[in-house]
Design a protein around this motif. Structure first.
Motif, PDB file in Angstrom:
ATOM      1  N   PRO A 126       7.519   9.403 -29.107  1.00  0.00           N
ATOM      2  CA  PRO A 126       8.603   9.301 -30.089  1.00  0.00           C
ATOM      3  C   PRO A 126       8.256   8.375 -31.246  1.00  0.00           C
ATOM      4  CG  PRO A 126       9.460   9.120 -27.856  1.00  0.00           C
ATOM      5  CD  PRO A 126       7.977   9.069 -27.743  1.00  0.00           C
ATOM      6  N   LEU A 127       8.808   8.675 -32.414  1.00  0.00           N
ATOM      7  CA  LEU A 127       8.604   7.874 -33.609  1.00  0.00           C
ATOM      8  C   LEU A 127       9.854   7.044 -33.875  1.00  0.00           C
ATOM      9  CD1 LEU A 127       7.196  10.673 -35.969  1.00  0.00           C
ATOM     10  CD2 LEU A 127       5.879   9.102 -34.528  1.00  0.00           C
ATOM     11  N   ILE A 140      11.877  12.713 -31.657  1.00  0.00           N
ATOM     12  CA  ILE A 140      11.099  13.260 -30.537  1.00  0.00           C
ATOM     13  C   ILE A 140      10.416  14.535 -31.016  1.00  0.00           C
ATOM     14  CG2 ILE A 140      11.144  13.903 -28.103  1.00  0.00           C
ATOM     15  CD1 ILE A 140      12.409  11.177 -28.644  1.00  0.00           C
ATOM     16  N   PRO A 141       9.088  14.522 -31.234  1.00  0.00           N
ATOM     17  CA  PRO A 141       8.386  15.733 -31.678  1.00  0.00           C
ATOM     18  C   PRO A 141       8.011  16.621 -30.471  1.00  0.00           C
ATOM     19  CG  PRO A 141       7.257  13.688 -32.355  1.00  0.00           C
ATOM     20  CD  PRO A 141       8.198  13.355 -31.253  1.00  0.00           C
ATOM     21  N   ASN A 195      12.803  22.347 -37.321  1.00  0.00           N
ATOM     22  CA  ASN A 195      11.514  22.992 -37.096  1.00  0.00           C
ATOM     23  C   ASN A 195      10.582  22.637 -38.258  1.00  0.00           C
ATOM     24  OD1 ASN A 195      10.241  26.367 -36.827  1.00  0.00           O
ATOM     25  ND2 ASN A 195       9.638  24.552 -35.711  1.00  0.00           N
ATOM     26  N   SER A 196       9.620  21.729 -37.990  1.00  0.00           N
ATOM     27  CA  SER A 196       8.819  21.214 -39.102  1.00  0.00           C
ATOM     28  C   SER A 196       7.555  20.535 -38.587  1.00  0.00           C
ATOM     29  CB  SER A 196       9.647  20.197 -39.905  1.00  0.00           C
ATOM     30  OG  SER A 196       8.883  19.586 -40.903  1.00  0.00           O
ATOM     31  N   ASP A 197       6.564  20.430 -39.456  1.00  0.00           N
ATOM     32  CA  ASP A 197       5.409  19.569 -39.232  1.00  0.00           C
ATOM     33  C   ASP A 197       5.736  18.194 -39.816  1.00  0.00           C
ATOM     34  OD1 ASP A 197       2.940  18.701 -38.525  1.00  0.00           O
ATOM     35  OD2 ASP A 197       1.851  19.757 -40.104  1.00  0.00           O
ATOM     36  N   PHE A 205       6.440  21.710 -34.987  1.00  0.00           N
ATOM     37  CA  PHE A 205       7.219  20.961 -34.001  1.00  0.00           C
ATOM     38  C   PHE A 205       8.701  21.298 -34.129  1.00  0.00           C
ATOM     39  CE2 PHE A 205       3.537  18.300 -34.877  1.00  0.00           C
ATOM     40  CZ  PHE A 205       3.137  17.877 -33.621  1.00  0.00           C
ATOM     41  N   ASN A 206       9.400  21.168 -33.011  1.00  0.00           N
ATOM     42  CA  ASN A 206      10.845  21.027 -33.035  1.00  0.00           C
ATOM     43  C   ASN A 206      11.130  19.529 -32.938  1.00  0.00           C
ATOM     44  OD1 ASN A 206      11.579  23.678 -33.296  1.00  0.00           O
ATOM     45  ND2 ASN A 206      11.828  24.033 -31.104  1.00  0.00           N
ATOM     46  N   LEU A 207      11.751  18.984 -33.962  1.00  0.00           N
ATOM     47  CA  LEU A 207      11.982  17.543 -34.025  1.00  0.00           C
ATOM     48  C   LEU A 207      13.422  17.233 -33.643  1.00  0.00           C
ATOM     49  CD1 LEU A 207      10.142  16.826 -37.413  1.00  0.00           C
ATOM     50  CD2 LEU A 207       9.214  16.664 -35.090  1.00  0.00           C
TER      51      LEU A 207
END
Length: 406
Positions: A149-150, A179-180, A210-212, A233-235
């Motif tokens: 996680p970031l 959470i990626p 839905n993103s990088d 990723f789904n973030l």
């Protein structure tokens, strides 16, 4: 010269009250898996009071080089270096814990095991300061479900990486966790946040983006850049985690389908007043606004629990707003710290002097006037305009031993 004064000051403080050094340099590593390799984003934050400034004309200048030495199991495979410089107009800022220099280095690595050894070379000195090594196991690293996680903070139209070496700052700022999730088929996740074996919060999240993502530096911040065109990723986002947790270790358990991922963070009061590291002293310092009976009652508790009992007291009588972080407690003990630094005299701790007592009660005065009598006595007048008060102090010794006259 500044270095000599700094050492003398530290020695004096040890005579008055034992000190613990605050952490002043933070290095954080975040890894993103690419198609054939890994991008290791090494971000750092170095506080102004960790570096050495010299006066140059009307300005004060400093800087440092941070070196990253990368080794595999056999040898050093690369070295990278980032150089930073800073100049300020105000000398007081050079000792600031709250002001810092932020930067970033990106190192691409293939699958394998690595250790990165950072070390900092300070400008204006010959000092080289090694930092804690960073270990990467990119052989067994499993990012097929989700990445670590970031910890981020939303600011206007940007998302900023908190960038405190993996610490979750204990404060009233609003920090979120992203959470990626790499598996794009995952449409929901569940999580538990646990501290001291107690589940503080549980939730299922169904909303995601839905993103990088990647990182980049903008001025003195590290920002998270999202790219929805790539959709890698789904973030999922856990909002305002900082309002839930107290100081200490925080455990995060994420449940994705039948898979469980566990992560740990340290919630650290980074700007914690020094006197709070000595809870018995901190309790006794409250004699300015509580009765001796209350202080004695706290001191009769188990000494191992002094700090816990002290926080309970503040949270009961001065409850914080929507978090566990108590700003009133911070303000009071920050003032105590200030008096310990500025008003030491005649063997008295600063909080016991007349000026120290007034400062703790009323804070920084709006105006200070200093005059001298015919006998070279020093007079100080403190003005508090908002509350219509002024205080007159006199020093007849010339040693800073000011007594309150009226």
């Amino acid at each position: 010269m500044k270095k000599i004064f700094f050492v003398l000051f530290i020695l004096l403080q040890y005579l008055i009250l034992p000190q613990e050094l605050k952490k002043t340099t933070f290095i954080e590593a975040n890894v993103i898996k690419n198609n054939s390799d890994y991008s290791c984003y090494l971000t750092f934050r170095v506080n102004y009071n960790a570096i050495v400034f010299v006066k140059d004309g009307t300005k004060f200048k400093s800087g440092f080089s941070i070196n990253f030495e990368v080794s595999d199991s056999n040898k050093i495979i690369k070295r990278e270096i980032v150089k930073k410089q800073v100049e300020v107009n105000n000398y007081d800022i050079t000792n600031s814990y709250d002001s810092s220099i932020v930067g970033m280095m990106v190192i691409n690595l293939t699958k394998g095991k690595y250790v990165i050894k950072p070390y900092i070379e300070l400008n204006n000195t010959s000092l080289t300061i090694p930092q804690e090594p960073i270990y990467f196991d990119l052989e067994t690293k499993d990012d097929s479900i989700c990445s670590r996680p970031l910890l981020v903070q939303e600011k206007l139209n940007s998302t900023e990486l908190v960038n405190y070496g993996g610490f979750l700052p204990y404060s009233d700022n609003k920090y979120n966790l992203i959470i990626p999730v790499k598996d794009l088929s995952v449409k929901e996740i569940s999580f538990d946040i646990t501290q001291n074996n107690e589940v503080l919060f549980s939730k299922t999240i169904t909303k995601s983006i839905n993103s990088d993502f990647t990182f980049y530096q903008n001025n003195n911040s590290i920002l998270v850049k999202f790219d929805s065109s790539k959709k890698d990723f789904n973030l999922f986002e856990i909002e305002n985690i900082s309002s839930i947790v107290d100081e200490g270790k925080v455990d995060l358990t994420i449940k994705i389908n039948n898979i469980i991922k566990k992560y740990s963070f340290i919630s650290n009061w980074l700007n914690k007043p020094d006197c709070l590291k000595f809870p018995d002293f901190a309790i006794k310092s409250m004699n300015l606004f509580v009765d001796d009976e209350v202080i004695n009652e706290l001191l009769h508790k188990n000494s191992d629990n002094y700090y816990i009992e002290l926080k309970k007291f503040w949270n009961k009588y001065f409850p914080p707003d929507n978090s566990k972080y108590n700003k009133k407690m911070l303000e009071f003990y920050t003032r105590v710290d200030y008096t310990l630094e500025k008003f030491i005299t005649n063997g008295k701790r600063g909080n016991e002097t007349d000026r120290g007592i007034i400062y703790i009660k009323y804070g920084n005065p709006d105006k200070i006037e200093r005059t001298y009598t015919e006998r070279d006595n020093t007079i100080e007048i403190w003005y508090y305009n908002k509350i219509g008060k002024k205080f007159l102090f006199k020093d007849i010794t010339g040693l800073g031993n000011f007594t309150l006259l009226k």
